[in-house]
Design a protein around this motif. Structure first.
Motif, mmCIF file in Angstrom:
data_model
loop_
_atom_site.group_PDB
_atom_site.id
_atom_site.type_symbol
_atom_site.label_atom_id
_atom_site.label_comp_id
_atom_site.label_asym_id
_atom_site.label_seq_id
_atom_site.Cartn_x
_atom_site.Cartn_y
_atom_site.Cartn_z
ATOM 1 N N ASP A 96 49.472 38.185 37.652
ATOM 2 C CA ASP A 96 48.120 38.575 38.044
ATOM 3 C C ASP A 96 48.198 39.144 39.450
ATOM 4 N N PRO A 97 47.794 40.408 39.645
ATOM 5 C CA PRO A 97 47.889 41.002 40.994
ATOM 6 C C PRO A 97 47.072 40.241 42.030
ATOM 7 N N ARG A 98 46.052 39.503 41.602
ATOM 8 C CA ARG A 98 45.275 38.699 42.540
ATOM 9 C C ARG A 98 46.033 37.450 42.967
ATOM 10 N N ASP A 99 47.057 37.109 42.183
ATOM 11 C CA ASP A 99 47.738 35.823 42.352
ATOM 12 C C ASP A 99 49.247 36.008 42.481
ATOM 13 N N PRO A 100 49.702 36.680 43.544
ATOM 14 C CA PRO A 100 51.141 36.931 43.704
ATOM 15 C C PRO A 100 51.954 35.665 43.949
ATOM 16 N N LEU A 101 51.274 34.580 44.336
ATOM 17 C CA LEU A 101 51.963 33.315 44.620
ATOM 18 C C LEU A 101 51.860 32.336 43.447
ATOM 19 N N GLN A 102 51.618 32.865 42.241
ATOM 20 C CA GLN A 102 51.371 31.995 41.104
ATOM 21 C C GLN A 102 52.508 31.005 40.839
ATOM 22 N N ALA A 103 53.744 31.439 41.045
ATOM 23 C CA ALA A 103 54.883 30.559 40.809
ATOM 24 C C ALA A 103 54.830 29.316 41.696
ATOM 25 N N LEU A 104 54.227 29.433 42.855
ATOM 26 C CA LEU A 104 54.055 28.290 43.755
ATOM 27 C C LEU A 104 52.699 27.627 43.550
ATOM 28 N N ASN A 105 51.683 28.436 43.268
ATOM 29 C CA ASN A 105 50.333 27.901 43.113
ATOM 30 C C ASN A 105 50.197 26.953 41.928
ATOM 31 N N ARG A 106 50.829 27.288 40.807
ATOM 32 C CA ARG A 106 50.690 26.450 39.624
ATOM 33 C C ARG A 106 51.197 25.018 39.841
ATOM 34 N N PRO A 107 52.398 24.821 40.373
ATOM 35 C CA PRO A 107 52.831 23.433 40.598
ATOM 36 C C PRO A 107 51.971 22.698 41.631
ATOM 37 N N ILE A 108 51.446 23.426 42.611
ATOM 38 C CA ILE A 108 50.557 22.785 43.575
ATOM 39 C C ILE A 108 49.265 22.374 42.874
ATOM 40 N N TYR A 109 48.765 23.235 41.971
ATOM 41 C CA TYR A 109 47.585 22.887 41.175
ATOM 42 C C TYR A 109 47.854 21.626 40.352
ATOM 43 N N ASP A 110 49.019 21.579 39.709
ATOM 44 C CA ASP A 110 49.369 20.397 38.913
ATOM 45 C C ASP A 110 49.407 19.151 39.779
ATOM 46 N N PHE A 111 49.968 19.272 40.971
ATOM 47 C CA PHE A 111 50.023 18.129 41.887
ATOM 48 C C PHE A 111 48.613 17.699 42.299
ATOM 49 N N ASN A 112 47.780 18.672 42.631
ATOM 50 C CA ASN A 112 46.409 18.348 43.028
ATOM 51 C C ASN A 112 45.666 17.609 41.919
ATOM 52 N N MET A 113 45.796 18.107 40.679
ATOM 53 C CA MET A 113 45.032 17.549 39.568
ATOM 54 C C MET A 113 45.658 16.280 39.004
ATOM 55 N N ASP A 114 46.982 16.297 38.809
ATOM 56 C CA ASP A 114 47.643 15.189 38.124
ATOM 57 C C ASP A 114 47.952 14.005 39.033
ATOM 58 N N VAL A 170 36.382 43.515 53.612
ATOM 59 C CA VAL A 170 37.738 42.953 53.558
ATOM 60 C C VAL A 170 38.007 42.431 52.146
ATOM 61 N N ASP A 171 39.140 42.792 51.579
ATOM 62 C CA ASP A 171 39.500 42.342 50.239
ATOM 63 C C ASP A 171 39.764 40.838 50.210
ATOM 64 N N ASP A 172 39.738 40.276 49.005
ATOM 65 C CA ASP A 172 39.998 38.842 48.848
ATOM 66 C C ASP A 172 41.362 38.450 49.389
ATOM 67 N N GLY A 173 42.344 39.295 49.156
ATOM 68 C CA GLY A 173 43.699 38.919 49.515
ATOM 69 C C GLY A 173 44.300 38.032 48.436
ATOM 70 N N ALA A 174 45.412 37.424 48.740
ATOM 71 C CA ALA A 174 46.125 36.613 47.755
ATOM 72 C C ALA A 174 45.379 35.323 47.439
ATOM 73 N N TYR A 222 41.738 28.853 47.269
ATOM 74 C CA TYR A 222 41.306 29.681 48.390
ATOM 75 C C TYR A 222 41.795 31.095 48.138
ATOM 76 N N THR A 223 41.324 32.021 48.944
ATOM 77 C CA THR A 223 41.963 33.322 49.071
ATOM 78 C C THR A 223 42.373 33.431 50.538
ATOM 79 N N SER A 224 43.270 34.357 50.822
ATOM 80 C CA SER A 224 43.697 34.505 52.216
ATOM 81 C C SER A 224 42.512 34.872 53.097
ATOM 82 N N ARG A 225 41.541 35.623 52.542
ATOM 83 C CA ARG A 225 40.340 35.959 53.312
ATOM 84 C C ARG A 225 39.545 34.715 53.670
ATOM 85 N N ASN A 226 39.416 33.792 52.731
ATOM 86 C CA ASN A 226 38.631 32.590 52.991
ATOM 87 C C ASN A 226 39.368 31.592 53.876
#
Length: 243
Positions: free
Chosen positions: A26-44, A138-142, A152-156
Motif C-alpha cells: 500500500d503506497p500509504r503504508d510503506p512501513l507495513q512490514a514493521l507496522n503489522r507486528p507492532i499492531y499485533d503487539f499493541n492488540m495482542d 500537506v499530504d498525510d505522509g507514511a 498515526y501518519t507522519s503528518r499527525n
C-alpha cells in the motif's frame, strides 16, 4: 513485567523485517512490514492484557456523571489547542465557538467539569495541528503504527509535537501530563468497546483499522464533508470525433 513486554516487543519488531507481498503493498503504508507486528503487539499484548481490562473496569465501576465530568474537564483543558488551530486554518466561526466554549465552561462550568456551553448550542469544533497541516495542503505522509499509541501518519506525528507546546498543556507537570494522557486514552478505549465486533469480524483487522483511520483523517480535514472523487470516464474516440 516491563522486561517481559520489552522482550516481546523486540521479538515482534524483528519478525516484521520480512518483505510484504506485492499484492498487499500500500503506497500509504510503506512501513507495513514493521507496522503489522507492532499492531499485533499493541492488540495482542498491550490491549488484551492492560488497556482493555482497565477500560472495561472503568466503564463498569465509574458512574456515568463522573465519566462525563472527566471528559468535559480534559476537553476543556485542551481547548486552547483547538482555538489556535481553528484560527490557523482560517475558520473564524470555529475559532469563535471554541473561545466561547472555553470561557463559559471554565467559569460557569466549574473549570470545565460541566459542558454548559453545549446547552447553549455551542458544539465543539475539534481541531489539531495535524488537521491544520492537512488544510494547508500537506499530504498525510507514511502510515505509522506507534507502540502503545496506535495509528498515526507522519503528518499527525508532527502535528502532535506542535500541539503539545500549546498552553495550558505545556504548563502541566510531567505527572499531570501523564495523568491527562491516561484519562484520555482510557476513555477513548472505553468508547471503542461497542465497536470491537466490527474489528474482530473483519477479514484483515489491520487493514480495516488503517482504512477507518484514513477515512476519519480525511473527514476531519474537510469538517465532515470530504470531496467526492469522480472516476475518469473512458470515451470512445470515434464517438467523440463524430460529435
Amino acid at each position: 513485567m516491563l522486561r517481559t513486554l520489552l522482550a516481546a516487543m523486540a521479538a515482534i519488531v524483528m519478525t516484521g523485517c520480512a518483505t510484504v507481498p506485492a499484492e498487499k503493498q500500500d503506497p500509504r503504508d510503506p512501513l507495513q512490514a514493521l507496522n503489522r507486528p507492532i499492531y499485533d503487539f499493541n492488540m495482542d499484548v498491550l490491549d488484551a492484557y492492560i488497556l482493555r481490562p482497565i477500560a472495561v473496569g472503568y466503564v463498569e465501576y465509574t458512574p456515568v456523571p463522573v465519566r462525563r465530568g472527566l471528559v468535559n474537564f480534559t476537553t476543556n483543558l485542551t481547548m486552547p489547542t483547538d482555538i489556535a488551530n481553528a484560527a490557523l486554518q482560517g475558520k473564524a466561526e470555529h475559532t469563535g465557538i471554541n473561545v466561547a466554549r472555553f470561557l463559559i465552561n471554565s467559569t460557569l462550568g466549574l473549570f470545565g467539569l460541566f459542558d454548559v456551553a453545549d446547552s447553549f448550542g455551542l458544539k465543539i469544533a475539534d481541531e489539531d495541528f495535524g488537521q491544520t497541516l492537512g488544510v494547508w495542503g500537506v499530504d498525510d505522509g507514511a502510515y505509522i503504527m506507534m507502540p502503545a499509541m496506535g495509528p498515526y501518519t507522519s503528518r499527525n506525528v508532527a502535528g502532535d509535537v506542535v500541539d503539545n507546546f500549546v498552553f495550558p498543556e505545556i504548563a502541566l507537570s510531567l505527572p499531570q501530563s501523564i495523568l491527562l494522557y491516561a484519562l484520555k486514552s482510557i476513555e477513548t478505549r472505553a468508547q471503542l468497546i461497542p465497536q470491537e465486533k466490527l474489528l474482530n469480524e473483519s477479514l484483515d483487522p489491520y487493514l480495516f483499522m488503517k482504512d477507518i483511520y484514513f477515512q476519519r483523517q480525511l473527514s476531519e480535514v474537510y469538517d465532515g464533508k470530504p470531496p467526492i472523487k469522480e472516476e475518469p470516464v473512458d470515451f470512445d474516440e470515434d464517438f467523440l470525433e463524430n460529435l
